[in-house]
Design a protein around this motif. Sequence first.
Motif, PDB file in Angstrom:
ATOM      1  N   SER A 264      39.600  33.071  41.895  1.00 25.14           N
ATOM      2  CA  SER A 264      38.383  32.765  42.628  1.00 25.14           C
ATOM      3  C   SER A 264      38.512  31.432  43.351  1.00 25.14           C
ATOM      4  N   ASP A 265      37.568  31.151  44.215  1.00 22.93           N
ATOM      5  CA  ASP A 265      37.533  29.878  44.934  1.00 22.93           C
ATOM      6  C   ASP A 265      37.241  28.764  43.932  1.00 22.93           C
ATOM      7  N   PRO A 266      38.110  27.759  43.810  1.00 23.39           N
ATOM      8  CA  PRO A 266      37.870  26.684  42.839  1.00 23.39           C
ATOM      9  C   PRO A 266      36.538  25.966  43.034  1.00 23.39           C
ATOM     10  N   LYS A 267      35.971  26.048  44.222  1.00 17.70           N
ATOM     11  CA  LYS A 267      34.690  25.387  44.466  1.00 17.70           C
ATOM     12  C   LYS A 267      33.508  26.192  43.933  1.00 17.70           C
ATOM     13  N   ASP A 268      33.745  27.448  43.571  1.00 18.46           N
ATOM     14  CA  ASP A 268      32.690  28.292  43.012  1.00 18.46           C
ATOM     15  C   ASP A 268      32.638  28.091  41.508  1.00 18.46           C
ATOM     16  N   LYS A 269      31.659  27.338  41.041  1.00 12.50           N
ATOM     17  CA  LYS A 269      31.563  27.017  39.625  1.00 12.50           C
ATOM     18  C   LYS A 269      30.750  28.039  38.831  1.00 12.50           C
ATOM     19  N   SER A 270      30.309  29.100  39.494  1.00 15.55           N
ATOM     20  CA  SER A 270      29.446  30.080  38.820  1.00 15.55           C
ATOM     21  C   SER A 270      30.238  31.144  38.072  1.00 15.55           C
TER      22      SER A 270
ATOM     23  N   PHE B 249      47.616  32.882  44.454  1.00 10.61           N
ATOM     24  CA  PHE B 249      47.532  32.469  45.844  1.00 10.61           C
ATOM     25  C   PHE B 249      46.120  32.654  46.418  1.00 10.61           C
ATOM     26  N   LEU B 250      45.345  33.542  45.818  1.00 10.88           N
ATOM     27  CA  LEU B 250      43.969  33.713  46.281  1.00 10.88           C
ATOM     28  C   LEU B 250      43.154  32.445  46.042  1.00 10.88           C
ATOM     29  N   SER B 251      43.516  31.681  45.011  1.00 11.43           N
ATOM     30  CA  SER B 251      42.815  30.407  44.793  1.00 11.43           C
ATOM     31  C   SER B 251      43.368  29.305  45.691  1.00 11.43           C
ATOM     32  N   TYR B 252      44.588  29.471  46.214  1.00  6.33           N
ATOM     33  CA  TYR B 252      45.156  28.520  47.180  1.00  6.33           C
ATOM     34  C   TYR B 252      44.432  28.605  48.528  1.00  6.33           C
ATOM     35  N   LEU B 253      44.132  29.849  48.950  1.00  4.18           N
ATOM     36  CA  LEU B 253      43.765  30.096  50.338  1.00  4.18           C
ATOM     37  C   LEU B 253      42.550  29.316  50.824  1.00  4.18           C
ATOM     38  N   PRO B 254      41.447  29.215  50.062  1.00  3.72           N
ATOM     39  CA  PRO B 254      40.311  28.429  50.575  1.00  3.72           C
ATOM     40  C   PRO B 254      40.695  26.994  50.918  1.00  3.72           C
ATOM     41  N   GLU B 255      41.523  26.380  50.080  1.00  3.12           N
ATOM     42  CA  GLU B 255      41.941  24.996  50.319  1.00  3.12           C
ATOM     43  C   GLU B 255      42.905  24.919  51.508  1.00  3.12           C
ATOM     44  N   LEU B 256      43.823  25.873  51.604  1.00  2.00           N
ATOM     45  CA  LEU B 256      44.757  25.888  52.728  1.00  2.00           C
ATOM     46  C   LEU B 256      44.028  26.040  54.049  1.00  2.00           C
TER      47      LEU B 256
END
Length: 319
Positions: free
Chosen positions: A63-69, A128-135
């Motif tokens: 998941s997106d690391p910024k999503d804390k839910s 890599f799915l968690s990499y992509l938002p930051e990239l």
Amino acid sequence: MSVIDQNPVRVTAVKQVAPMIKEFTLEAIDAELVPFSPGAHVVVTMGGAEKEPVYRNAYSLMSDPKDKSQYRIAVRLQEDSRGGSIYMHKQVAVGDQLMISPPANLFAPDWMAKKQVLFAGGVGITPFLSYLPELLQRETGFELHYMFRSKQTGAYSAELAETLGNHCSNYDADQGSRCDIAAVMAKQPLGTHFYICGPQSLIDSVRATADEMGIPASAIHWEEFAGAKPGQPFVVELSRSGIELAVSADSSLLETLEGADIAIPNLCRAGVCGQCVCEVAEGEVEHRDSYLSDREKQSGQVMMPCVSRAAGERLVLDI
């Protein structure tokens, strides 16, 4: 991480994302989820009710690391599963509770790299799915090369192609499409870092190609959660207490120790992180890890109980 460092989560969604892959959404029960960084994973504990076996497997957070839910993980049903992936696929349903470790990261991107090239094989797409938002946010130069068999894996391939455009190349082996790893690596600028997650054959191929091209080892990063392979049964003695435990052919030494309520620090459970290292007092070791140096293995004084085993019928640990 010891066996008591666990947090309860509730399964709030289960989705079949490929013929052999299910995605699980996990939400906190008692407290907020711990923040994580791109490339992190958790160890999921499952089973253990009414004398059923306890399974502990490491899964990348996708998941997106910024999503804390919530956390999301994906689990491939392994043909040679020792129980964990079968349990997740056959037993776990929406509303169930699982125990997970706090996130740990052994596969973080090097943000100083000039460019990032990602090689994913099958379910190896998940970190890599968690990499992509930051990239995407950093507008960092990157390429994703995703190799899969659509009759088995291939989760998220269409979505990634649409979202990433020219940044993403998909290769479906069931359609005869193959990635020319050497050609991909040869065209990259100096300062590029390469990341691999997938089968051992993919990891070996990229590493060998990098070596042939003179790419520094420091620019090659990989993650593997292959877990322990079966082996010959043996007996382990704990020298400090005199306790003897039988390690079955299908159980790892680490799992056997945990089953006897002996807490051993661990992070990856795949012979990579070095956290579970144990001192060997007597016996020969069949080393299967990727952490210890050749000198350490030859010394016979230490071992990684998550994947390595006794080379004979008996082993004594200094525990």
